[in-house]
Write a protein that holds these residues in place. Structure first.
Motif, mmCIF file in Angstrom:
data_model
loop_
_atom_site.group_PDB
_atom_site.id
_atom_site.type_symbol
_atom_site.label_atom_id
_atom_site.label_comp_id
_atom_site.label_asym_id
_atom_site.label_seq_id
_atom_site.Cartn_x
_atom_site.Cartn_y
_atom_site.Cartn_z
ATOM 1 N N ASN A 1 0.861 -1.191 0.000
ATOM 2 C CA ASN A 1 0.000 0.000 0.000
ATOM 3 C C ASN A 1 0.891 1.231 0.000
ATOM 4 N N TYR A 2 0.823 2.028 -1.056
ATOM 5 C CA TYR A 2 1.627 3.252 -1.160
ATOM 6 C C TYR A 2 0.692 4.422 -1.432
ATOM 7 N N ARG A 3 0.754 5.439 -0.565
ATOM 8 C CA ARG A 3 -0.082 6.618 -0.768
ATOM 9 C C ARG A 3 0.783 7.769 -1.282
ATOM 10 N N PHE A 4 0.374 8.324 -2.408
ATOM 11 C CA PHE A 4 1.116 9.397 -3.068
ATOM 12 C C PHE A 4 0.384 10.721 -2.913
ATOM 13 N N ILE A 5 1.163 11.797 -2.843
ATOM 14 C CA ILE A 5 0.580 13.134 -2.724
ATOM 15 C C ILE A 5 1.287 14.081 -3.686
ATOM 16 N N LYS A 6 0.509 15.022 -4.229
ATOM 17 C CA LYS A 6 1.073 16.018 -5.144
ATOM 18 C C LYS A 6 0.303 17.320 -4.978
ATOM 19 N N GLU A 7 1.029 18.437 -4.962
ATOM 20 C CA GLU A 7 0.376 19.737 -4.852
ATOM 21 C C GLU A 7 -0.082 20.203 -6.227
ATOM 22 N N PHE A 8 -1.331 20.647 -6.295
ATOM 23 C CA PHE A 8 -1.913 21.122 -7.549
ATOM 24 C C PHE A 8 -2.328 22.592 -7.442
ATOM 25 N N THR A 9 -1.714 23.340 -6.524
ATOM 26 C CA THR A 9 -2.002 24.765 -6.401
ATOM 27 C C THR A 9 -1.609 25.478 -7.691
ATOM 28 N N LYS A 10 -2.429 26.399 -8.126
ATOM 29 C CA LYS A 10 -2.166 27.123 -9.362
ATOM 30 C C LYS A 10 -0.820 27.839 -9.305
ATOM 31 N N GLY A 11 -0.014 27.631 -10.319
ATOM 32 C CA GLY A 11 1.294 28.267 -10.388
ATOM 33 C C GLY A 11 2.405 27.465 -9.744
ATOM 34 N N ILE A 12 2.069 26.340 -9.116
ATOM 35 C CA ILE A 12 3.066 25.494 -8.447
ATOM 36 C C ILE A 12 3.395 24.288 -9.322
ATOM 37 N N GLN A 13 4.681 24.046 -9.541
ATOM 38 C CA GLN A 13 5.139 22.866 -10.262
ATOM 39 C C GLN A 13 5.609 21.833 -9.237
ATOM 40 N N ASP A 14 4.894 20.742 -9.134
ATOM 41 C CA ASP A 14 5.209 19.746 -8.111
ATOM 42 C C ASP A 14 5.169 18.351 -8.723
ATOM 43 N N ASP A 15 5.644 17.368 -7.978
ATOM 44 C CA ASP A 15 5.660 15.988 -8.433
ATOM 45 C C ASP A 15 5.156 15.068 -7.328
ATOM 46 N N TRP A 16 4.842 13.847 -7.692
ATOM 47 C CA TRP A 16 4.298 12.892 -6.744
ATOM 48 C C TRP A 16 5.351 12.451 -5.737
ATOM 49 N N THR A 17 4.940 12.385 -4.473
ATOM 50 C CA THR A 17 5.799 11.929 -3.385
ATOM 51 C C THR A 17 4.998 10.972 -2.510
ATOM 52 N N ILE A 18 5.679 10.012 -1.914
ATOM 53 C CA ILE A 18 5.022 9.024 -1.055
ATOM 54 C C ILE A 18 4.957 9.552 0.375
ATOM 55 N N ASN A 19 3.746 9.571 0.957
ATOM 56 C CA ASN A 19 3.629 10.050 2.337
ATOM 57 C C ASN A 19 3.171 8.975 3.318
ATOM 58 N N SER A 20 2.873 7.777 2.820
ATOM 59 C CA SER A 20 2.564 6.632 3.681
ATOM 60 C C SER A 20 2.772 5.360 2.872
ATOM 61 N N LEU A 21 3.251 4.300 3.546
ATOM 62 C CA LEU A 21 3.426 3.034 2.834
ATOM 63 C C LEU A 21 3.449 1.874 3.811
ATOM 64 N N ASN A 22 3.133 0.718 3.286
ATOM 65 C CA ASN A 22 3.175 -0.496 4.090
ATOM 66 C C ASN A 22 3.272 -1.705 3.178
ATOM 67 N N HIS A 23 3.917 -2.771 3.677
ATOM 68 C CA HIS A 23 3.981 -4.051 2.987
ATOM 69 C C HIS A 23 3.407 -5.099 3.935
ATOM 70 N N PHE A 24 2.682 -6.066 3.407
ATOM 71 C CA PHE A 24 2.221 -7.165 4.251
ATOM 72 C C PHE A 24 1.946 -8.402 3.404
#
Length: 264
Positions: A232-255
């Motif tokens: 389970n990998y949760r990705f986050i990206k900022e989409f604020t107008k004028g902001i250039q951002d990329d996907w980053t992982i903010n939570s993860l787990n293996h089982f």
């Protein structure tokens, strides 16, 4: 670092907003139901006999992907475990992706590309975790100490279980897509979070190169049972107008689903 298909790079700095999204954890019940559906007889076998079966192999050749039955993978984070898709969430994900995010936040947004890119991200991050390498900009700063602490107490065998090869992933889906708005600042921000679920089988790519495929009843075959991993990998990206951002992982787990069943 470049990650194709939707994950071009990872940001140097990312403001992570807290949120109250809760994920429905149905892993235990669903996986148990799957086992019951496939083979009631195997589940009714006593546990000690079943554990002896796990290490058996149908081949007389040494199997370098063989995993001893006594190795359990401890959680990397206190994060709800998700194994199967949710139809209501899948419908909501489609609406958010193609009727809100794409037209109003990013015309180039493609959920299919995000799924493909996340598989590459799992490959890179899981192998770095396994080898103890620096995660750099791949994950948000707040989860690095947590991951390092959990991995540091793992055995060598457990660390090897963490590594997932992209080609060993056989089932992937976005479990939940969410939009986060922060209106409490003078400069409002908006983010998109996507929880990805990936099922992998250690050694799958080698099996396919030999012309073999995954059996439909893989969950009840001792040879494969302890080689299955759900990430389970949760990705986050900022989409604020004028902001250039990329996907980053903010939570993860293996089982391993087998561990979930044995723990009951």
């Amino acid at each position: 670092m470049n990650l194709k298909n939707g994950f071009s790079s990872f940001p140097k700095n990312l403001i992570v907003l807290s949120n109250s999204i809760r994920f429905f954890n149905s892993s235990k019940s669903n996986y148990k139901h799957c086992f019951l559906f496939k083979s009631q007889k195997i589940l009714n076998t006593n546990k000690s006999y079943l554990k002896n079966l796990i290490c058996s192999s149908y081949s007389t050749e040494p199997d370098k992907n063989k995993i001893p039955q006594n190795i359990r993978l401890p959680p990397l984070m206190n994060f709800p475990r998700v194994m199967w898709p949710s139809i209501p969430k899948a419908l909501k994900n489609t609406i958010l992706s193609y009727f809100i995010i794409k037209p109003y936040m990013d015309l180039d947004f493609d959920l299919g590309e995000v799924v493909l890119g996340s598989k590459k991200a799992v490959d890179v991050v899981s192998k770095k975790l396994s080898s103890g390498e620096d995660l750099g900009q791949l994950v948000t700063d707040d989860i690095i100490p947590v991951l390092q602490s959990r991995v540091s107490i793992m055995s060598v065998a457990q660390k090897e279980l963490l590594a997932i090869d992209e080609k060993d992933i056989y089932f992937s889906f976005p479990y939940q897509v969410g939009i986060i708005f922060n209106e409490n600042e003078s400069n409002p921000k908006r983010f998109v979070e996507i929880l990805m679920v990936h099922h992998s089988l250690k050694g799958l790519n080698e099996m396919r190169e030999r012309g073999e495929e995954i059996p439909m009843n893989i969950g009840v075959i001792p040879e494969y049972r302890n080689k299955i991993c759900v990430a389970n990998y949760r990705f986050i990206k900022e989409f604020t107008k004028g902001i250039q951002d990329d996907w980053t992982i903010n939570s993860l787990n293996h089982f391993n689903p087998a561990d979930e069943l044995d723990g009951e």
